[in-house]
Design a protein around this motif. Structure first.
Motif, mmCIF file in Angstrom:
data_model
loop_
_atom_site.group_PDB
_atom_site.id
_atom_site.type_symbol
_atom_site.label_atom_id
_atom_site.label_comp_id
_atom_site.label_asym_id
_atom_site.label_seq_id
_atom_site.Cartn_x
_atom_site.Cartn_y
_atom_site.Cartn_z
ATOM 1 N N MET A 3 -1.521 5.832 7.730
ATOM 2 C CA MET A 3 -1.550 4.588 6.963
ATOM 3 C C MET A 3 -1.309 3.372 7.852
ATOM 4 O O MET A 3 -1.979 2.364 7.751
ATOM 5 C CB MET A 3 -0.464 4.607 5.873
ATOM 6 C CG MET A 3 -0.776 5.473 4.687
ATOM 7 S SD MET A 3 -2.142 4.847 3.701
ATOM 8 C CE MET A 3 -1.442 3.368 2.995
ATOM 9 N N ALA A 60 10.730 22.516 -8.292
ATOM 10 C CA ALA A 60 10.466 22.532 -9.726
ATOM 11 C C ALA A 60 9.519 21.430 -10.167
ATOM 12 O O ALA A 60 8.746 21.606 -11.112
ATOM 13 C CB ALA A 60 11.780 22.416 -10.483
ATOM 14 N N ILE A 61 9.610 20.297 -9.462
ATOM 15 C CA ILE A 61 8.758 19.193 -9.933
ATOM 16 C C ILE A 61 7.407 19.175 -9.231
ATOM 17 O O ILE A 61 6.583 18.282 -9.455
ATOM 18 C CB ILE A 61 9.460 17.829 -9.735
ATOM 19 C CG1 ILE A 61 9.848 17.630 -8.265
ATOM 20 C CG2 ILE A 61 10.674 17.715 -10.637
ATOM 21 C CD1 ILE A 61 10.324 16.228 -7.947
ATOM 22 N N THR A 104 0.824 -1.217 0.000
ATOM 23 C CA THR A 104 0.000 0.000 0.000
ATOM 24 C C THR A 104 0.844 1.248 0.000
ATOM 25 O O THR A 104 0.314 2.346 -0.069
ATOM 26 C CB THR A 104 -0.904 0.020 1.245
ATOM 27 O OG1 THR A 104 -0.063 -0.051 2.391
ATOM 28 C CG2 THR A 104 -1.858 -1.155 1.235
ATOM 29 N N ILE A 147 4.764 3.145 -1.137
ATOM 30 C CA ILE A 147 6.085 3.055 -1.728
ATOM 31 C C ILE A 147 6.806 4.367 -1.543
ATOM 32 O O ILE A 147 6.224 5.430 -1.740
ATOM 33 C CB ILE A 147 5.977 2.667 -3.228
ATOM 34 C CG1 ILE A 147 7.342 2.614 -3.909
ATOM 35 C CG2 ILE A 147 5.081 3.612 -3.984
ATOM 36 C CD1 ILE A 147 8.030 1.328 -3.725
ATOM 37 N N VAL A 169 7.333 7.427 12.967
ATOM 38 C CA VAL A 169 8.756 7.263 12.608
ATOM 39 C C VAL A 169 9.562 8.388 13.229
ATOM 40 O O VAL A 169 9.318 9.552 12.971
ATOM 41 C CB VAL A 169 8.917 7.284 11.082
ATOM 42 C CG1 VAL A 169 10.342 6.953 10.705
ATOM 43 C CG2 VAL A 169 7.971 6.304 10.458
ATOM 44 N N THR A 174 11.963 13.114 2.290
ATOM 45 C CA THR A 174 11.178 12.371 1.298
ATOM 46 C C THR A 174 11.420 12.976 -0.069
ATOM 47 O O THR A 174 11.652 14.177 -0.198
ATOM 48 C CB THR A 174 9.679 12.469 1.636
ATOM 49 O OG1 THR A 174 9.528 12.155 3.017
ATOM 50 C CG2 THR A 174 8.851 11.542 0.795
ATOM 51 N N LYS A 175 11.359 12.112 -1.100
ATOM 52 C CA LYS A 175 11.366 12.660 -2.461
ATOM 53 C C LYS A 175 9.927 12.758 -2.940
ATOM 54 O O LYS A 175 9.380 13.841 -3.091
ATOM 55 C CB LYS A 175 12.171 11.757 -3.396
ATOM 56 C CG LYS A 175 13.667 11.990 -3.310
ATOM 57 C CD LYS A 175 14.411 10.829 -3.930
ATOM 58 C CE LYS A 175 14.946 11.207 -5.296
ATOM 59 N NZ LYS A 175 15.690 10.046 -5.869
ATOM 60 N N ALA A 176 9.384 11.545 -3.128
ATOM 61 C CA ALA A 176 7.963 11.527 -3.478
ATOM 62 C C ALA A 176 7.474 10.126 -3.189
ATOM 63 O O ALA A 176 7.915 9.183 -3.831
ATOM 64 C CB ALA A 176 7.770 11.842 -4.954
ATOM 65 N N ASP A 177 6.602 10.023 -2.160
ATOM 66 C CA ASP A 177 6.125 8.701 -1.779
ATOM 67 C C ASP A 177 4.649 8.587 -2.143
ATOM 68 O O ASP A 177 3.920 9.577 -2.157
ATOM 69 C CB ASP A 177 6.299 8.469 -0.276
ATOM 70 C CG ASP A 177 7.757 8.481 0.118
ATOM 71 O OD1 ASP A 177 8.630 8.537 -0.784
ATOM 72 O OD2 ASP A 177 8.051 8.437 1.338
ATOM 73 N N SER A 178 4.317 7.321 -2.388
ATOM 74 C CA SER A 178 2.930 7.118 -2.806
ATOM 75 C C SER A 178 2.289 6.056 -1.931
ATOM 76 O O SER A 178 2.902 5.005 -1.690
ATOM 77 C CB SER A 178 2.916 6.667 -4.273
ATOM 78 O OG SER A 178 1.631 6.230 -4.609
ATOM 79 N N TYR A 179 1.143 6.341 -1.414
ATOM 80 C CA TYR A 179 0.403 5.382 -0.584
ATOM 81 C C TYR A 179 -1.037 5.343 -1.047
ATOM 82 O O TYR A 179 -1.589 6.335 -1.520
ATOM 83 C CB TYR A 179 0.462 5.784 0.900
ATOM 84 C CG TYR A 179 1.882 5.913 1.416
ATOM 85 C CD1 TYR A 179 2.567 4.772 1.864
ATOM 86 C CD2 TYR A 179 2.522 7.140 1.443
ATOM 87 C CE1 TYR A 179 3.866 4.893 2.305
ATOM 88 C CE2 TYR A 179 3.825 7.257 1.885
ATOM 89 C CZ TYR A 179 4.486 6.133 2.334
ATOM 90 O OH TYR A 179 5.767 6.234 2.775
ATOM 91 N N LEU A 187 -0.096 11.238 -1.885
ATOM 92 C CA LEU A 187 1.218 11.535 -2.462
ATOM 93 C C LEU A 187 1.966 12.407 -1.472
ATOM 94 O O LEU A 187 1.573 13.530 -1.196
ATOM 95 C CB LEU A 187 1.047 12.255 -3.803
ATOM 96 C CG LEU A 187 2.353 12.614 -4.505
ATOM 97 C CD1 LEU A 187 3.097 11.359 -4.941
ATOM 98 C CD2 LEU A 187 2.105 13.504 -5.701
ATOM 99 N N LEU A 224 2.413 8.254 7.520
ATOM 100 C CA LEU A 224 2.677 6.909 8.020
ATOM 101 C C LEU A 224 1.803 6.595 9.221
ATOM 102 O O LEU A 224 1.369 5.464 9.395
ATOM 103 C CB LEU A 224 4.162 6.759 8.376
ATOM 104 C CG LEU A 224 5.101 6.745 7.154
ATOM 105 C CD1 LEU A 224 6.560 6.762 7.578
ATOM 106 C CD2 LEU A 224 4.828 5.493 6.303
ATOM 107 N N ASN A 231 3.972 19.358 -11.387
ATOM 108 C CA ASN A 231 3.424 18.119 -11.952
ATOM 109 C C ASN A 231 2.617 17.328 -10.941
ATOM 110 O O ASN A 231 1.564 16.795 -11.260
ATOM 111 C CB ASN A 231 4.544 17.244 -12.476
ATOM 112 C CG ASN A 231 5.107 17.783 -13.774
ATOM 113 O OD1 ASN A 231 4.335 18.212 -14.653
ATOM 114 N ND2 ASN A 231 6.414 17.831 -13.882
ATOM 115 N N TYR A 232 3.180 17.256 -9.726
ATOM 116 C CA TYR A 232 2.445 16.532 -8.703
ATOM 117 C C TYR A 232 1.110 17.193 -8.398
ATOM 118 O O TYR A 232 0.075 16.530 -8.313
ATOM 119 C CB TYR A 232 3.280 16.458 -7.403
ATOM 120 C CG TYR A 232 4.596 15.709 -7.542
ATOM 121 C CD1 TYR A 232 4.652 14.556 -8.345
ATOM 122 C CD2 TYR A 232 5.726 16.127 -6.863
ATOM 123 C CE1 TYR A 232 5.838 13.868 -8.451
ATOM 124 C CE2 TYR A 232 6.909 15.441 -6.962
ATOM 125 C CZ TYR A 232 6.970 14.297 -7.773
ATOM 126 O OH TYR A 232 8.129 13.626 -7.870
#
Lengths: 979, 209
Positions: B40, B82-83, A8, A10, B45, B51-56, B72, B37, B86-87
């Motif tokens: 979810m 800059a990115i 679920t 990543i 933690v 983080t860069k880009a996490d997906s749950y 996200l 987290l 898009n997200y």
């Protein structure tokens, strides 16, 4: 079965291959091993997967490209599902991206006009239609598109761009209206771009103009430059560069050459330094040889051979050649040196070891043994020969010779006692063997024990044994030839003096040397065969020494006859003893002592000299000879023939003052001499011989009882002969005078003169006998009875003869004769033998019988004669005293003053009480016999002080007496010498 | 073809419950990942790992209806600014998080808000202002009043949470999902009527901007 895993979460959701990805979800496995498979974008990543918990796995993404599912498979839950996706992409290297590869910068300029995004996300172009990008999952698969447009591409920048692909790819489900709007958007955008170019120029007119100016300026300058320097200014530069290059090369070559040279020198130096050891080796070897440090040479040589022995370097070989020749010289030198004797064992061993270490070849150990052997043999031979030559020289002229002392090196002045050459020879021989032989033996031992690391040849062992035996045998032979010539073979050269008796006194010295040698050799653990040689030699020498010392003693005894001065000491026990018996005893004792000291003490336990039968036999024989010599000596002394012939020619001139004084000094009347000899014989017989046997046994010699018995027999014969001689001498004149005296003054038995007393002849007989008695008492009391009896017998015989010759007796004559005979018979009855008695009775029978009146008268006269009132007749008491020939019985008192010490019992020494003399007077009385012999008071005082001292220290009496006896003895001697 | 079509259709949206896309925004280190987290997996933690880009994505029950929530989790650091565009474009609702112990993170929310509005081109995009680290009230730097006034100014709700204590964690996600849901319902209603207009207007604005 557990529920299937569900992913679920990543983190991160996208990344290039190898991105560390944290995968979260549920039921991702109960334990690390439960995880069977992890697929990220279709790539198996299980290898890198790290199972953290049922909710979390950390892994690295594989090379999968594009979006893809993350499928976890566990053994407990099976294949799982996922609700999130991972997008793998291959990173495009951009100018702002840190990268290890070179990024071409040129496209950037072109892009600048395009105003394309330079952000890392520039790969994701904005949609040219300005429409939102569709959901990924609705995309038409790329493969399908490839099929539809085999030559096309959906990439906007591609040359064979296929718009339809692009639209299908990106706007697959966009409505037509939207697409139209997008088209119009695109058109507008293109127009605005065109418009933008113009407006860009307009807005930047000034700067454009400026650029133009700059370009013109640049062009002018460039043209001017071309004018000045030509179109290609590089030619000149090139030439210059070439020139400088050659210059540089030249310079460089110089430097290089110098450097090369320096390097070579340095290398050479380094080689020299590095192999300094080798190069300096020849020098160091010769230095070390000069210093005699052979070990260092050996070490260096071995090291050099180790290091460079197999070298192929010519230089090294050359040096090694030199070294080798040095070493060869050294080997030769050492080989020669090992043969140069004498040298110590240590030196030799060192040399051998050196030679072996130098790989000299051969067998240096054996060489050394051989040279030792030869050296010893040579030494022995030469020493023997030298001594023989010296001996031969010495035996001819009797001039003082130079003898080598025991230490053997320095020459002495003429020595008072000249040691015979053979003895010196033995000394040197034993010294050589003792000194050299152990070295040889030890060398051999170490040679065969491998201590010398030599290769032992098999035949060397017996050869070495032979060498050892040879040396021992040779030394034994040489020693034998010098001191035991009779044991040698006849063909062996011996010493000329070796047969002489003069060697005798020195034999113990030789024996001592040989004994030392034997003990030295024993310590060496030699083979028994070799030791037997020496022990045999030792035995022979011992025997020889023993016999020669006996012989020597015999000679000394023979010489004693010249020593007899006839001065005597009277000993109440033993009679008068001259000095000779004591000298005899002294000689015997000296002999025993010397035998004990020199010979017997050197006996080892298992090799006793006198336990050998041969030795015993020879010894006994020699002893017999010796003892007989004593008897002969006595005999000769008694006859005195030699004396009179050789030493006493003056004795014939009787009556001269010379003779008189001489007589007084020596006191040698013939009879007296007889008596003294007799007394000496008895003394020797009864006192000395029993002592001697004990003396011999006590001193470790064998019993000489048998010899003594033999000797005693001949001694007894001698005694009897002497007694007979004496009796003859004494009785002849005595008997001869009876007849003339009887008929003195024309006396006739037919007389008328009545007898009043004994006739003078009878008295003369008595007084003559008394004189003899006195002489005997003074010298040999022990034989009085025997001698007097003999005399009385002859007297009686003569009287009986005279009586029987009388033709006629008157009455008075009858009476007279009767008185004479009876009184004589009665007086001498003590000494009458059966024969004498018979003769007396015979004489009485010849006389005609007396009448009663006559008998009365005769008895009266006899009684008167025997009464003690007359001092003339005092000796009548004497015959009544018991006279026994026992030597230790008290001497009968004599009527004259020669009688010794009548106040003291003669056996007071041994049997008297413990009362000792305390004062000088008492002393004088007690030791009167000593006092009589001119002993001074001072000497008496000495004895007294000794006695008193003894008393103080409460020593026992016997000890004291023996002390006094010793004093007595020495005093006696001193008295003799003073006279 | 029809058969495959129906099969494909049934696989995709028909069976799947409604999906709400939530994007976590805010400065670095304010607790976006921690909130995610916690929501979810109910775990907090402690370690900080940018983080860069996490997906749950997971299924939740929202008011009795099963829905999927797709979260996200974006990078807070400026490096990734800059990115973000898009997200943001794909996001349906935003949780704009700051830390009440750090004023700068609070100030940064302004920028995020502006960027979201610019990308989404929609003033009423579902949006929640979240003040995290409520457990660290003793280190509070940002007054509650300021937060509430800012939220009021933007016309969005303000919630204070604690990823550590899980205080209000579920609430912010569920509140946002409700807003998204209601917003989607509104859109579906008006989609047939004003879809074109709306998109046109949107586009035009973009062009002008």
């Amino acid at each position: 079965m557990a529920p299937p895993p569900v992913v679920t979460g990543i983190s991160p959701k996208e990344g290039p291959p190898g991105t560390r990805v944290t995968i979260r979800g549920e039921h991702l496995g109960s334990k690390p091993n439960d995880l069977i498979s992890l697929l990220i974008c279709g790539c198996e990543c299980q290898l890198s997967a790290e199972w953290k918990s049922p909710n979390k796995i950390i892994a690295r993404s594989g090379p999968g490209k594009g979006r893809g599912e993350i499928i976890v498979t566990t053994s407990s839950g099976g294949e799982g599902t996922c609700t999130v996706q991972f997008r793998g992409y291959h990173e495009t290297i951009g100018p702002l991206k840190e990268s290890a590869v070179w990024v071409e910068e040129a496209p950037i300029q072109s892009l600048s006009w395009n105003r394309r995004s330079m952000s890392p996300s520039s790969y994701q172009l904005e949609d040219p239609l300005g429409l939102s990008v569709e959901r990924e999952d609705r995309k038409i698969p790329e493969d399908d598109l490839h099929e539809l447009f085999p030559d096309g591409s959906g990439d906007l920048g591609s040359e064979n761009f296929e718009p339809t692909w692009f639209l299908l790819d990106h706007h697959h489900s966009t409505s037509f209206d939207d697409l139209r709007v997008g088209l119009s958007f695109l058109r507008r955008k293109v127009e605005s771009q065109k418009e933008g170019q113009l407006s860009f120029l307009k807005s930047n007119v000034s700067s454009v103009m400026e650029q133009m100016d700059t370009l013109f300026l640049f062009k002018e300058k460039f043209e001017a430059n071309v004018r000045d320097h030509g179109l290609d200014p590089t030619i000149k530069v090139e030439q210059a560069i070439k020139k400088s290059m050659t210059e540089a090369t030249k310079l460089f070559q110089d430097v290089l050459a110098r450097r090369e040279k320096a390097d070579k020198t340095r290398n050479a130096l380094a080689v020299l330094q590095r192999y300094r050891f080798l190069f300096s080796l020849p020098l160091s070897i010769s230095n070390n040889i000069a210093k005699n440090d052979i070990d260092a040479v050996i070490n260096d040589y071995a090291r050099a051979m180790n290091l460079f022995g197999k070298t192929d370097v010519v230089l090294f070989k050359k040096v090694l050649c030199e070294v080798e020749s040095n070493i060869n010289d050294l080997r030769d030198m050492l080989r020669k040196k090992i043969k140069i004797m004498p040298q110590t064992l240590q030196e030799q061993k060192t040399l051998i070891r050196n030679l072996i270490n130098l790989d000299a070849g051969g067998d240096p150990g054996w060489d050394a043994i051989m040279s030792q052997y030869e050296y010893i043999t040579h030494l022995l031979e030469s020493s023997k020969n030298e001594h023989m030559t010296l001996d031969a020289e010495n035996s001819k002229p009797k001039k003082p010779k130079h003898t080598r002392s025991a230490s053997g090196s320095h020459v002495l002045e003429p020595v008072p006692i000249i040691i015979p050459q053979p003895i010196l020879c033995v000394e040197e021989l034993t010294a050589i063997v003792s000194e050299r032989f152990p070295d040889l033996w030890k060398l051999g031992q170490s040679y065969f024990s491998g201590e010398l690391q030599a290769n032992i040849e098999n035949n060397n062992q017996p050869a070495f044994k032979k060498i050892i035996l040879d040396v021992v045998a040779l030394s034994c032979k040489s020693i034998r030839s010098s001191v035991l010539p009779h044991t040698c073979d006849t063909n062996v050269k011996t010493f000329p003096t070796s047969y002489k008796e003069s060697l005798g006194p020195h034999l113990p010295t030789a024996l001592q040397y040989v004994c030392d040698l034997y003990s030295n050799l024993l310590a060496l653990d030699l083979p028994t065969q070799a030791l037997q040689f020496v022990s045999k030699l030792l035995f022979d020498l011992k025997l020889h020494t023993l016999l020669s010392s006996v012989r020597q003693c015999e000679n000394q005894i023979k010489a004693l006859k010249h020593e007899e001065k006839w001065q005597y000491q009277f000993n109440p026990n033993k009679g008068a003893i001259t000095l000779v018996p004591n000298q005899l005893e002294q000689l015997i004792m000296d002999m025993i002592q010397s035998i004990k000291l020199n010979i017997l003490n050197k006996d080892d336990k298992d090799n006793t000299l006198l336990s050998n039968d041969l030795a015993k036999h020879q010894f006994i024989a020699e002893m017999n000879k010796l003892l007989l010599t004593i008897v002969n000596l006595m005999d000769e002394l008694s006859s005195g023939s030699n004396d009179q012939e050789d030493n006493m020619p003056v004795s014939q001139l009787i009556g001269s003052p010379m003779v008189h004084s001489d007589k007084q000094l020596s006191g040698t009347f013939y009879e007296e001499r007889l008596l003294l000899t007799l007394s000496n014989c008895r003394y020797i017989h009864y006192s000395m011989f029993p002592r001697w046997n004990n003396l011999f046994i006590q001193n470790g010699l064998i019993s000489i009882k048998e010899s003594l018995h033999l000797t005693i027999e001949s001694l007894m014969t001698l005694e009897n002969k002497l007694i007979e001689n004496y009796i003859e001498i004494k009785s002849d004149p005595l008997v001869g005078t009876i007849e003339p005296s009887m008929y003195l003054g024309h006396f006739d038995w037919d007389t008328n003169i009545p007898p009043s007393d004994l006739k003078p002849y009878a008295k003369e007989i008595l007084s003559n006998i008394i004189a003899v008695h006195a002489e005997l008492v003074r010298i040999v009391p022990g034989v009085i009875h025997k001698v007097i009896s003999g005399i009385v017998e002859t007297v009686a015989e003569e009287l009986s003869r005279l009586m029987s010759c009388v033709t006629k007796f008157s009455d008075c004559g009858k009476e007279q004769a009767y008185v004479d005979m009876s009184s004589l018979k009665n007086t001498l009855s003590q000494y009458c033998t059966e024969n004498a008695k018979a003769y007396f009775l015979e004489a009485l029978d010849v006389i005609p019988p007396l009448t009663a009146a006559q008998r009365e008268k005769v008895d009266e006269i006899l009684t008167q004669f025997q009464s003690p009132s007359d001092p003339e007749r005092t000796f009548e008491i004497y015959p009544s005293l018991p006279i026994q020939p026992e030597i230790n019985q008290p001497t009968p008192p004599l009527p004259y003053n020669i009688q010794p010490t009548p106040t003291i019992p003669s056996n007071s020494y041994t049997s008297s009480s413990n009362v000792l003399p305390h004062t000088l007077d008492e002393m004088k009385v007690k030791f009167k016999f000593l006092y009589d012999s001119n002993m001074e008071d001072m000497e008496m005082v000495q004895i007294l002080s000794l006695v008193n001292k003894t008393k103080q220290s409460s020593r026992n009496l016997d000890e004291l007496i023996s002390d006094i006896e010793s004093v007595d003895f020495s005093l006696e001697r001193s008295v003799i010498s003073s006279t | 073809m029809p058969i495959t079509d129906t099969e494909a259709m049934s696989k995709k949206p028909a069976v799947q419950p409604a999906l709400h896309k939530v994007i976590m925004v805010g400065s670095g280190g304010v607790g976006k990942s921690a909130l995610t987290l916690q929501f979810m997996y109910d775990e907090f933690v402690e370690d900080y790992e940018p983080t860069k880009a996490d997906s749950y994505r997971k299924k939740v029950i929202l008011d009795g209806e099963e829905v999927q929530i797709d979260i996200l989790d974006t990078a807070g650091q400026e490096d990734y600014a800059a990115i973000r565009d898009n997200y943001f474009r794909s996001g349906e609702g935003f949780l704009c998080v700051f830390s009440i112990t750090e004023d700068e993170s609070f100030q940064a929310t302004q920028e995020f808000r502006e960027q979201i509005l610019r990308v989404k081109n929609d003033e009423n995009i579902p949006f929640l202002l979240v003040g995290n680290k409520g457990d660290l009230s003793d280190k509070r730097k940002v007054p509650l009043a300021d937060c509430e006034s800012l939220a009021q100014q933007w016309g969005v709700p303000y919630v204070e949470t604690s990823a550590k204590t899980r205080e209000n964690v579920d609430r912010v996600f569920f509140d946002l999902m409700r807003e998204i849901r209601s917003r989607k319902m509104d859109d579906n209603k008006s989609n047939n009527v004003r879809g074109k207009d709306k998109s046109k207007r949107k586009k035009l604005k973009c062009v002008i901007l």
